[in-house]
Design a protein around this motif. Sequence first.
Motif, PDB file in Angstrom:
ATOM      1  N   PHE A  12      23.393  31.062  59.286  1.00 15.96           N
ATOM      2  CA  PHE A  12      23.104  31.149  60.774  1.00 15.96           C
ATOM      3  C   PHE A  12      23.198  29.949  61.453  1.00 15.96           C
ATOM      4  CE2 PHE A  12      19.654  30.349  63.509  1.00 15.96           C
ATOM      5  CZ  PHE A  12      20.261  31.080  64.566  1.00 15.96           C
ATOM      6  N   LEU A  13      22.643  28.625  60.759  1.00 17.12           N
ATOM      7  CA  LEU A  13      22.806  27.569  61.069  1.00 17.12           C
ATOM      8  C   LEU A  13      24.125  26.874  61.384  1.00 17.12           C
ATOM      9  CD1 LEU A  13      19.885  25.636  59.593  1.00 17.12           C
ATOM     10  CD2 LEU A  13      19.912  26.414  61.867  1.00 17.12           C
ATOM     11  N   THR A  14      25.065  27.317  60.489  1.00 20.81           N
ATOM     12  CA  THR A  14      26.570  26.891  60.254  1.00 20.81           C
ATOM     13  C   THR A  14      27.118  27.274  61.879  1.00 20.81           C
ATOM     14  OG1 THR A  14      26.675  26.573  57.879  1.00 20.81           O
ATOM     15  CG2 THR A  14      28.788  26.918  59.242  1.00 20.81           C
ATOM     16  N   GLN A  15      26.792  28.688  62.015  1.00 24.40           N
ATOM     17  CA  GLN A  15      27.513  29.396  63.079  1.00 24.40           C
ATOM     18  C   GLN A  15      26.976  28.971  64.413  1.00 24.40           C
ATOM     19  OE1 GLN A  15      30.290  31.144  62.854  1.00 24.40           O
ATOM     20  NE2 GLN A  15      30.144  30.548  60.771  1.00 24.40           N
ATOM     21  N   ALA A  16      25.717  28.805  64.247  1.00 22.61           N
ATOM     22  CA  ALA A  16      25.057  28.180  65.684  1.00 22.61           C
ATOM     23  C   ALA A  16      25.513  26.933  66.006  1.00 22.61           C
ATOM     24  CB  ALA A  16      23.580  28.272  65.374  1.00 22.61           C
ATOM     25  N   ARG A  17      25.818  26.023  65.101  1.00 22.84           N
ATOM     26  CA  ARG A  17      26.387  24.773  65.369  1.00 22.84           C
ATOM     27  C   ARG A  17      27.712  24.884  66.198  1.00 22.84           C
ATOM     28  NH1 ARG A  17      24.731  23.715  59.900  1.00 22.84           N
ATOM     29  NH2 ARG A  17      22.494  22.230  60.051  1.00 22.84           N
ATOM     30  N   LEU A  18      28.552  25.599  65.704  1.00 20.19           N
ATOM     31  CA  LEU A  18      29.979  25.799  66.062  1.00 20.19           C
ATOM     32  C   LEU A  18      29.612  26.474  67.542  1.00 20.19           C
ATOM     33  CD1 LEU A  18      31.570  27.456  62.987  1.00 20.19           C
ATOM     34  CD2 LEU A  18      31.851  25.099  64.189  1.00 20.19           C
ATOM     35  N   TRP A  19      28.844  27.349  67.882  1.00 18.45           N
ATOM     36  CA  TRP A  19      28.592  27.994  68.974  1.00 18.45           C
ATOM     37  C   TRP A  19      28.285  27.288  70.215  1.00 18.45           C
ATOM     38  CZ3 TRP A  19      24.029  31.304  71.118  1.00 18.45           C
ATOM     39  CH2 TRP A  19      24.408  32.047  72.217  1.00 18.45           C
ATOM     40  N   THR A  20      26.923  26.291  69.723  1.00 17.88           N
ATOM     41  CA  THR A  20      26.461  25.385  70.776  1.00 17.88           C
ATOM     42  C   THR A  20      26.934  24.067  70.868  1.00 17.88           C
ATOM     43  OG1 THR A  20      24.652  24.640  68.922  1.00 17.88           O
ATOM     44  CG2 THR A  20      24.040  26.699  70.291  1.00 17.88           C
ATOM     45  N   GLY A  21      27.523  23.443  69.800  1.00 16.85           N
ATOM     46  CA  GLY A  21      27.903  22.236  69.755  1.00 16.85           C
ATOM     47  C   GLY A  21      26.882  21.098  69.355  1.00 16.85           C
ATOM     48  N   GLU A  22      25.831  21.567  68.938  1.00 23.78           N
ATOM     49  CA  GLU A  22      24.642  20.666  68.697  1.00 23.78           C
ATOM     50  C   GLU A  22      25.057  20.537  67.192  1.00 23.78           C
ATOM     51  OE1 GLU A  22      22.619  19.239  70.721  1.00 23.78           O
ATOM     52  OE2 GLU A  22      23.156  20.202  72.402  1.00 23.78           O
ATOM     53  N   SER A  23      24.121  19.485  67.002  1.00 24.96           N
ATOM     54  CA  SER A  23      23.890  19.098  65.376  1.00 24.96           C
ATOM     55  C   SER A  23      22.399  18.921  65.153  1.00 24.96           C
ATOM     56  CB  SER A  23      24.668  17.777  65.075  1.00 24.96           C
ATOM     57  OG  SER A  23      24.259  16.887  65.724  1.00 24.96           O
ATOM     58  N   GLY A  24      21.945  19.111  63.885  1.00 25.51           N
ATOM     59  CA  GLY A  24      20.733  18.845  63.320  1.00 25.51           C
ATOM     60  C   GLY A  24      19.990  20.194  63.571  1.00 25.51           C
ATOM     61  N   GLU A  25      19.128  20.623  62.865  1.00 31.81           N
ATOM     62  CA  GLU A  25      18.376  21.942  62.656  1.00 31.81           C
ATOM     63  C   GLU A  25      17.800  22.223  63.903  1.00 31.81           C
ATOM     64  OE1 GLU A  25      15.453  24.599  59.780  1.00 31.81           O
ATOM     65  OE2 GLU A  25      15.630  22.368  59.556  1.00 31.81           O
ATOM     66  N   ARG A  26      16.864  21.531  64.205  1.00 27.89           N
ATOM     67  CA  ARG A  26      15.955  21.538  65.548  1.00 27.89           C
ATOM     68  C   ARG A  26      16.720  21.810  66.698  1.00 27.89           C
ATOM     69  NH1 ARG A  26      10.992  23.041  66.809  1.00 27.89           N
ATOM     70  NH2 ARG A  26      10.251  22.403  64.863  1.00 27.89           N
ATOM     71  N   PRO A  27      17.770  20.704  67.292  1.00 34.40           N
ATOM     72  CA  PRO A  27      18.462  20.879  68.192  1.00 34.40           C
ATOM     73  C   PRO A  27      19.302  22.050  68.535  1.00 34.40           C
ATOM     74  CG  PRO A  27      18.410  18.459  67.340  1.00 34.40           C
ATOM     75  CD  PRO A  27      17.868  19.247  66.409  1.00 34.40           C
ATOM     76  N   VAL A  28      19.935  22.568  67.235  1.00 32.21           N
ATOM     77  CA  VAL A  28      20.611  23.813  67.192  1.00 32.21           C
ATOM     78  C   VAL A  28      19.670  24.937  67.431  1.00 32.21           C
ATOM     79  CG1 VAL A  28      21.880  25.309  65.574  1.00 32.21           C
ATOM     80  CG2 VAL A  28      22.363  22.927  65.756  1.00 32.21           C
ATOM     81  N   VAL A  29      18.635  25.168  67.028  1.00 29.35           N
ATOM     82  CA  VAL A  29      17.807  26.170  67.323  1.00 29.35           C
ATOM     83  C   VAL A  29      17.293  26.289  68.610  1.00 29.35           C
ATOM     84  CG1 VAL A  29      15.568  27.336  66.470  1.00 29.35           C
ATOM     85  CG2 VAL A  29      17.075  26.340  64.853  1.00 29.35           C
ATOM     86  N   GLU A  30      16.892  24.912  69.015  1.00 32.59           N
ATOM     87  CA  GLU A  30      16.446  24.947  70.518  1.00 32.59           C
ATOM     88  C   GLU A  30      17.648  25.485  71.373  1.00 32.59           C
ATOM     89  OE1 GLU A  30      13.594  24.794  71.277  1.00 32.59           O
ATOM     90  OE2 GLU A  30      12.496  23.801  69.701  1.00 32.59           O
ATOM     91  N   ALA A  31      18.826  24.883  71.128  1.00 33.58           N
ATOM     92  CA  ALA A  31      19.866  25.420  71.987  1.00 33.58           C
ATOM     93  C   ALA A  31      20.180  26.815  71.888  1.00 33.58           C
ATOM     94  CB  ALA A  31      21.103  24.646  71.601  1.00 33.58           C
ATOM     95  N   VAL A  32      20.193  27.428  70.828  1.00 32.63           N
ATOM     96  CA  VAL A  32      20.108  28.983  70.717  1.00 32.63           C
ATOM     97  C   VAL A  32      19.140  29.652  71.597  1.00 32.63           C
ATOM     98  CG1 VAL A  32      20.167  31.067  69.249  1.00 32.63           C
ATOM     99  CG2 VAL A  32      21.457  28.945  68.546  1.00 32.63           C
ATOM    100  N   ARG A  33      17.807  29.036  71.274  1.00 35.74           N
ATOM    101  CA  ARG A  33      16.658  29.781  72.094  1.00 35.74           C
ATOM    102  C   ARG A  33      16.789  29.878  73.569  1.00 35.74           C
ATOM    103  NH1 ARG A  33      11.718  26.847  68.632  1.00 35.74           N
ATOM    104  NH2 ARG A  33      11.535  28.243  67.097  1.00 35.74           N
ATOM    105  N   ALA A  34      17.609  28.408  74.096  1.00 37.44           N
ATOM    106  CA  ALA A  34      17.786  28.513  75.541  1.00 37.44           C
ATOM    107  C   ALA A  34      18.817  29.467  75.974  1.00 37.44           C
ATOM    108  CB  ALA A  34      18.104  26.856  75.734  1.00 37.44           C
ATOM    109  N   ARG A  35      19.882  29.451  75.253  1.00 35.90           N
ATOM    110  CA  ARG A  35      20.921  30.446  75.654  1.00 35.90           C
ATOM    111  C   ARG A  35      20.235  31.699  75.600  1.00 35.90           C
ATOM    112  NH1 ARG A  35      26.891  28.496  73.626  1.00 35.90           N
ATOM    113  NH2 ARG A  35      26.550  26.367  74.107  1.00 35.90           N
ATOM    114  N   ALA A  36      19.355  32.076  74.630  1.00 32.29           N
ATOM    115  CA  ALA A  36      18.853  33.555  74.553  1.00 32.29           C
ATOM    116  C   ALA A  36      17.915  33.826  75.934  1.00 32.29           C
ATOM    117  CB  ALA A  36      18.015  33.609  73.430  1.00 32.29           C
ATOM    118  N   ARG A  37      17.534  32.602  76.301  1.00 35.78           N
ATOM    119  CA  ARG A  37      16.664  32.921  77.636  1.00 35.78           C
ATOM    120  C   ARG A  37      17.512  33.100  78.889  1.00 35.78           C
ATOM    121  NH1 ARG A  37      13.544  28.851  75.019  1.00 35.78           N
ATOM    122  NH2 ARG A  37      14.518  27.447  76.351  1.00 35.78           N
TER     123      ARG A  37
END
Length: 314
Positions: A12-37
């Motif tokens: 999930f993190l691998t695909q989320a990095r590609l989708w958000t352009g972020e790196s690092g676990e928490r920045p990636v997750v926070e970016a996905v959360r933000a897009r979900a909102r």
Amino acid sequence: MARTFWQGYQAFLTQARLWTGESGERPVVEAVRARARHDPDAFHAWVQSQGWGRAYVERHLLYVVDHPEEVRELLRRGYPARRIPLRLLDRTALAAALTEADWRTAVDRLFQGSRQPHWAGQRVWLFDSSPELRRREGLAPSVAEALIELVCPPGGFVVDPLAGSGELVRAARATGRRAWGGDLRPSSADVVQADVTDLLQHVPERSADVLILHPPTFGAWAKTTADLADVPHSEHYAAYLDGIVGFLLTTRAVLKPGGVVVLIARPPRDGHVFLAPFELALGEHGLTPSAYRLAVSRDGTEDWHFFIAQDTKE
């Protein structure tokens, strides 16, 4: 072979990095959360394109980054996420379980909680004795397990410096507790050879949830104690009780504040059985008696008395 939850999270993190352009676990997750909102339609379309369930991502994958390190370590080791009771988690107990050689069994038992036998809550326990148990003054396994379940929470630390053949050490470990047992003449691989006066060389100060004292019975003590030669016979029992107090004072330092002390005794049978001295020995040293149990063999040839007290000393 089916992948573990942690492996799925890494995918999930691998695909989320590609989708958000972020790196690092928490920045990636926070970016996905933000897009979900802010763009739920795009988020749902992305989740669907990856073949994940929406609820699985929203309720599980997006919260792994916030889990305590003990839970993350458990997931890294391949433990099923669905079996971890996050709301009732005892982090200290889990951290201790993860240090066990058979950590998976220790964790399973921790999460199962107490499996106290239905009869363990009774005040009198019946057990099947044997000549071997009587010879070595050991506890029946069922009694040892019932006592541990009664006095120590799952994941707690039991210290038995007069462990003999280690019945209580094995019972504690078998029910999801940590345990250390020592004896001057151990008769089991579960028990370390150690003098009770050297306890702090083996067990850290204020680390035990439960301190168990199972001294020799008066009869066994009197046969092996050389110091009685100059003591009048009428004072032998008083000297025995003084010896028990000495054990308590020597070992007390390993007990946590608020911890539990269990004194296991078999008063001599000479026509009278006096229990009060054992409770007094505890009460005079800052311990508040809180429970009492009696274990009796079914054939009536053996009995053990368990005096349970709580530390009230700061």
